[in-house]
Design a protein around this motif. Structure first.
Motif, PDB file in Angstrom:
ATOM      1  N   ALA A  63      -3.691  -3.365 -11.706  1.00 14.97           N
ATOM      2  CA  ALA A  63      -4.835  -4.073 -12.449  1.00 14.97           C
ATOM      3  C   ALA A  63      -5.362  -2.940 -13.485  1.00 14.97           C
ATOM      4  O   ALA A  63      -5.621  -2.989 -14.514  1.00 14.97           O
ATOM      5  CB  ALA A  63      -5.552  -4.675 -11.780  1.00 14.97           C
ATOM      6  N   MET A  64      -5.649  -1.689 -12.861  1.00 11.19           N
ATOM      7  CA  MET A  64      -6.358  -0.759 -13.589  1.00 11.19           C
ATOM      8  C   MET A  64      -5.500  -0.110 -14.548  1.00 11.19           C
ATOM      9  O   MET A  64      -5.997   0.263 -15.701  1.00 11.19           O
ATOM     10  CB  MET A  64      -6.869   0.226 -12.502  1.00 11.19           C
ATOM     11  N   ASP A  65      -4.141   0.071 -14.146  1.00  8.26           N
ATOM     12  CA  ASP A  65      -3.245   0.654 -15.207  1.00  8.26           C
ATOM     13  C   ASP A  65      -3.158  -0.168 -16.367  1.00  8.26           C
ATOM     14  O   ASP A  65      -2.975   0.172 -17.384  1.00  8.26           O
ATOM     15  CB  ASP A  65      -1.680   0.716 -14.537  1.00  8.26           C
ATOM     16  N   ARG A  66      -2.883  -1.508 -16.081  1.00  6.60           N
ATOM     17  CA  ARG A  66      -2.877  -2.434 -17.416  1.00  6.60           C
ATOM     18  C   ARG A  66      -4.086  -2.282 -18.119  1.00  6.60           C
ATOM     19  O   ARG A  66      -3.945  -2.531 -19.310  1.00  6.60           O
ATOM     20  CB  ARG A  66      -2.666  -3.844 -16.586  1.00  6.60           C
ATOM     21  N   PRO A 113      -4.314  -1.373  -2.522  1.00  9.64           N
ATOM     22  CA  PRO A 113      -2.845  -2.167  -2.736  1.00  9.64           C
ATOM     23  C   PRO A 113      -2.341  -1.886  -4.323  1.00  9.64           C
ATOM     24  O   PRO A 113      -3.247  -1.748  -5.185  1.00  9.64           O
ATOM     25  CB  PRO A 113      -3.258  -3.603  -2.356  1.00  9.64           C
ATOM     26  N   LEU A 114      -1.287  -2.201  -4.550  1.00 15.10           N
ATOM     27  CA  LEU A 114      -0.341  -2.154  -5.748  1.00 15.10           C
ATOM     28  C   LEU A 114      -1.217  -3.154  -6.696  1.00 15.10           C
ATOM     29  O   LEU A 114      -1.204  -2.631  -7.798  1.00 15.10           O
ATOM     30  CB  LEU A 114       1.085  -2.577  -5.764  1.00 15.10           C
ATOM     31  N   ALA A 115      -1.657  -4.220  -6.050  1.00 11.88           N
ATOM     32  CA  ALA A 115      -2.518  -4.964  -7.133  1.00 11.88           C
ATOM     33  C   ALA A 115      -3.596  -4.355  -7.782  1.00 11.88           C
ATOM     34  O   ALA A 115      -3.686  -4.691  -9.094  1.00 11.88           O
ATOM     35  CB  ALA A 115      -2.948  -6.509  -6.391  1.00 11.88           C
ATOM     36  N   VAL A 116      -4.381  -3.599  -7.034  1.00 10.68           N
ATOM     37  CA  VAL A 116      -5.332  -2.796  -7.822  1.00 10.68           C
ATOM     38  C   VAL A 116      -4.973  -1.733  -8.561  1.00 10.68           C
ATOM     39  O   VAL A 116      -5.219  -1.619  -9.753  1.00 10.68           O
ATOM     40  CB  VAL A 116      -6.462  -2.154  -6.671  1.00 10.68           C
ATOM     41  N   LEU A 118     -12.070  -3.721  -8.778  1.00 10.52           N
ATOM     42  CA  LEU A 118     -12.468  -4.371  -7.661  1.00 10.52           C
ATOM     43  C   LEU A 118     -12.119  -5.775  -7.769  1.00 10.52           C
ATOM     44  O   LEU A 118     -12.011  -6.359  -6.661  1.00 10.52           O
ATOM     45  CB  LEU A 118     -14.051  -4.081  -7.900  1.00 10.52           C
ATOM     46  N   GLY A 119     -12.097  -6.455  -8.757  1.00  9.86           N
ATOM     47  CA  GLY A 119     -11.811  -7.930  -9.001  1.00  9.86           C
ATOM     48  C   GLY A 119     -10.373  -8.228  -8.308  1.00  9.86           C
ATOM     49  O   GLY A 119     -10.038  -9.156  -7.753  1.00  9.86           O
ATOM     50  N   ALA A 120      -9.473  -7.239  -8.789  1.00  5.83           N
ATOM     51  CA  ALA A 120      -8.189  -7.410  -8.281  1.00  5.83           C
ATOM     52  C   ALA A 120      -8.146  -7.373  -6.784  1.00  5.83           C
ATOM     53  O   ALA A 120      -7.249  -8.053  -6.147  1.00  5.83           O
ATOM     54  CB  ALA A 120      -7.329  -6.438  -8.977  1.00  5.83           C
ATOM     55  N   ALA A 121      -8.916  -6.421  -6.219  1.00  3.35           N
ATOM     56  CA  ALA A 121      -9.010  -6.032  -4.740  1.00  3.35           C
ATOM     57  C   ALA A 121      -9.311  -7.483  -4.007  1.00  3.35           C
ATOM     58  O   ALA A 121      -8.844  -8.103  -2.923  1.00  3.35           O
ATOM     59  CB  ALA A 121      -9.849  -4.889  -4.531  1.00  3.35           C
ATOM     60  N   ILE A 122     -10.491  -8.140  -4.619  1.00  8.77           N
ATOM     61  CA  ILE A 122     -10.899  -9.179  -3.851  1.00  8.77           C
ATOM     62  C   ILE A 122      -9.903 -10.364  -4.344  1.00  8.77           C
ATOM     63  O   ILE A 122      -9.656 -11.162  -3.262  1.00  8.77           O
ATOM     64  CB  ILE A 122     -12.205  -9.588  -4.547  1.00  8.77           C
ATOM     65  N   LYS A 123      -9.299 -10.422  -5.287  1.00  5.70           N
ATOM     66  CA  LYS A 123      -8.222 -11.383  -5.525  1.00  5.70           C
ATOM     67  C   LYS A 123      -7.004 -11.105  -4.462  1.00  5.70           C
ATOM     68  O   LYS A 123      -6.440 -12.283  -3.938  1.00  5.70           O
ATOM     69  CB  LYS A 123      -7.581 -11.472  -6.834  1.00  5.70           C
ATOM     70  N   PHE A 146       0.660  -1.204  -0.083  1.00  4.87           N
ATOM     71  CA  PHE A 146      -0.146  -0.143   0.309  1.00  4.87           C
ATOM     72  C   PHE A 146       1.063   1.284  -0.175  1.00  4.87           C
ATOM     73  O   PHE A 146       1.042   1.881   0.981  1.00  4.87           O
ATOM     74  CB  PHE A 146      -0.714  -0.002   1.254  1.00  4.87           C
ATOM     75  N   PRO A 147       1.380   1.666  -1.168  1.00  5.08           N
ATOM     76  CA  PRO A 147       2.184   2.661  -1.364  1.00  5.08           C
ATOM     77  C   PRO A 147       1.874   4.076  -0.670  1.00  5.08           C
ATOM     78  O   PRO A 147       2.610   4.960  -0.163  1.00  5.08           O
ATOM     79  CB  PRO A 147       2.571   2.925  -2.700  1.00  5.08           C
ATOM     80  N   ILE A 148       0.464   4.452  -0.559  1.00 11.66           N
ATOM     81  CA  ILE A 148       0.175   5.619   0.202  1.00 11.66           C
ATOM     82  C   ILE A 148       0.428   5.870   1.449  1.00 11.66           C
ATOM     83  O   ILE A 148       0.781   6.731   2.071  1.00 11.66           O
ATOM     84  CB  ILE A 148      -1.463   5.741  -0.192  1.00 11.66           C
ATOM     85  N   LEU A 149       0.875   4.614   2.040  1.00 10.94           N
ATOM     86  CA  LEU A 149       0.995   4.658   3.720  1.00 10.94           C
ATOM     87  C   LEU A 149       2.223   4.931   3.959  1.00 10.94           C
ATOM     88  O   LEU A 149       2.628   5.253   5.240  1.00 10.94           O
ATOM     89  CB  LEU A 149       0.715   2.928   4.246  1.00 10.94           C
ATOM     90  N   ALA A 150       3.162   4.986   2.951  1.00 11.44           N
ATOM     91  CA  ALA A 150       4.751   5.396   3.259  1.00 11.44           C
ATOM     92  C   ALA A 150       4.958   6.985   3.416  1.00 11.44           C
ATOM     93  O   ALA A 150       6.037   7.429   3.714  1.00 11.44           O
ATOM     94  CB  ALA A 150       5.570   4.916   2.119  1.00 11.44           C
ATOM     95  N   GLN A 151       3.811   7.809   3.003  1.00  9.48           N
ATOM     96  CA  GLN A 151       4.107   9.228   2.947  1.00  9.48           C
ATOM     97  C   GLN A 151       4.034   9.712   4.432  1.00  9.48           C
ATOM     98  O   GLN A 151       3.712   9.148   5.604  1.00  9.48           O
ATOM     99  CB  GLN A 151       3.062   9.984   2.315  1.00  9.48           C
TER     100      GLN A 151
END
Length: 417
Positions: free
Chosen positions: A54-57, A48-51, A297-302, A24-29
């Motif tokens: 997935a949307m970027d891809r 998470p990065l997975a989400v 959303l699918g990526a988040a659940i995965k 979760f990159p946002i948490l590092a700030q």
């Protein structure tokens, strides 16, 4: 950082908060010169990065409108979009993807059901809700009641923040047509005994809807085991993107309901002499859908499926336990909602301090919480408060962050003592 590792019995990677946080990159700030402590997960969880990937891809490799494109990108987009629907179906254990309707979130899902059931309601019919409902599960029913002559009837809550089952039994009657109940209170964290409530309602032929927005981030529901007629949740609460959610509905009920909106996709045939509707689930999905958001959303659940959920629940319980242990360290602090079965949500007030002041002063120390009525004004009225401060935890939070919250609250309390 505090280790929240829990023994793993499911042959999945042991739960490790430090490793999870790297997803979760946002948490590092830093916020206001302090490391971010994000405790507003009940309002919207981080992604998470997975989400994000997935949307970027999706946008980089397959963006197209879905279902009717006669080309490769259209096929890719449709496969990803409908693949996400299958992920949600599996997550909820619905019988078929026909029973999974994409919506903008829990609010739109409840509005869809309320409007769809309106033709079945008559003057004097009753819609049972609870005092702990989010406005999204009150106002749509009030609007439908105004149109149909039905009444919205609230089930009482105990001072400890649990549903009053005696009140429920006394109100569930011959005029009850709908039970609309939250699975988990967004203010109190209370986990309601929805399976028991549904069983009692169905014995009287009552249609049941469960608001699962606050439940799905913490545990996985089984709609067939619950035997609910409808179940709604929002993506952004469950670590996915904003702007999308899902409604589960039993196919027979969805078939009987009129469409919620008109336009493209939800039709079979249109002519000026009349229009016929598309099959489920598309009958309720007018217009170009939120394709990338469905993929997210699918990526988040995965992503959640790759975690050891019992270990996650144990870690979250440890956070709430630590918070409860530290309450006495802040003079004048009072918890609102002390149910025996809760998710890690802590609503509180501190004598002599306004909730908004608490939130502002915590933000200066890098700590994000939510303040106000939390879209639950009837519940605030019940407790006789204008609002509360609320810390809502997720599995990426740590015991150290709980300690930081209470150290900051102690400073604030001393400042105004």
């Amino acid at each position: 950082m505090t280790d929240l590792s829990v023994a793993n019995s499911a042959n999945k990677p042991a739960f490790d908060a430090a490793a999870i946080r790297r997803d979760f990159p946002i948490l590092a700030q830093q916020v206001n010169g302090k490391p971010l402590v994000y405790l507003d997960n009940g309002a919207s969880a981080q992604k998470p990065l997975a989400v994000l990937d997935a949307m970027d891809r999706y946008y980089r490799e397959m963006h197209s409108n879905v279902h009717r494109g006669a080309h490769t990108l259209g096929d890719r987009a449709t496969a990803a979009f409908e693949g996400a629907r299958e992920i949600v179906r599996d997550f909820l254990n619905a019988a078929s993807t026909r029973e999974i309707i994409w919506t903008r979130g829990t609010t739109e899902a409840i509005n869809l059901v309320a409007n769809g059931l309106a033709p079945q309601l008559r003057e004097g019919d009753e819609i049972l809700v609870s005092q702990m409902e989010h406005h999204a599960n009150i106002v749509p029913w009030q609007m439908i009641a105004a149109r149909t002559g039905a009444r919205v009837v609230p089930v009482q809550v105990t001072p400890g923040g649990e549903l009053d089952l005696e009140s429920f039994d006394s109100l569930l009657g011959d005029r009850t047509r709908v039970l609309a109940i939250t699975h988990v209170s967004n203010v109190l964290g209370t986990v309601n005994p929805v399976a028991e409530l549904i069983a009692r309602a169905k014995a009287r032929g009552v249609i049941t809807l469960v608001d699962g927005a606050q439940a799905v981030p913490h545990f996985q529901p089984d709609v067939q085991a619950l035997d609910c007629d409808f179940y709604a949740f929002s993506s952004h609460k469950v670590f996915g993107p904003t702007g999308i959610g899902a409604l589960y509905g039993k196919a027979a009920l969805l078939e009987a309901m009129p469409p919620y909106q008109g336009g493209g996709e939800m039709i079979e045939r249109v002519s000026f002499s009349g229009t016929t509707w598309n099959v489920l689930p598309y009958k309720f999905e007018a217009g170009t859908p939120a394709i990338a958001e469905a993929v997210g959303l699918g990526a988040a659940i995965k992503y959640l499926g790759q975690l050891d959920r019992p270990a996650v629940e144990a870690a979250e319980n440890a956070l709430l336990d630590r918070a409860n242990q530290l309450v006495e360290s802040v003079p004048g602090m009072e918890i609102i909602g002390t149910a025996s079965h809760k998710v890690p949500v802590m609503s509180f007030k501190i004598a002599g301090l306004h909730p908004s002041d608490i939130g502002t002063l915590l933000d200066q120390q890098g700590i994000a919480i939510r303040t106000g009525h939390h879209c639950a004004m009837p519940l605030m009225d019940f407790y006789g408060v204008p609002g509360t401060a609320r810390a809502s935890f997720a599995f990426y939070n740590t015991l150290d962050e709980v300690d930081q919250l209470f150290t900051a609250l102690q400073k604030i309390q001393r400042l105004f003592a």
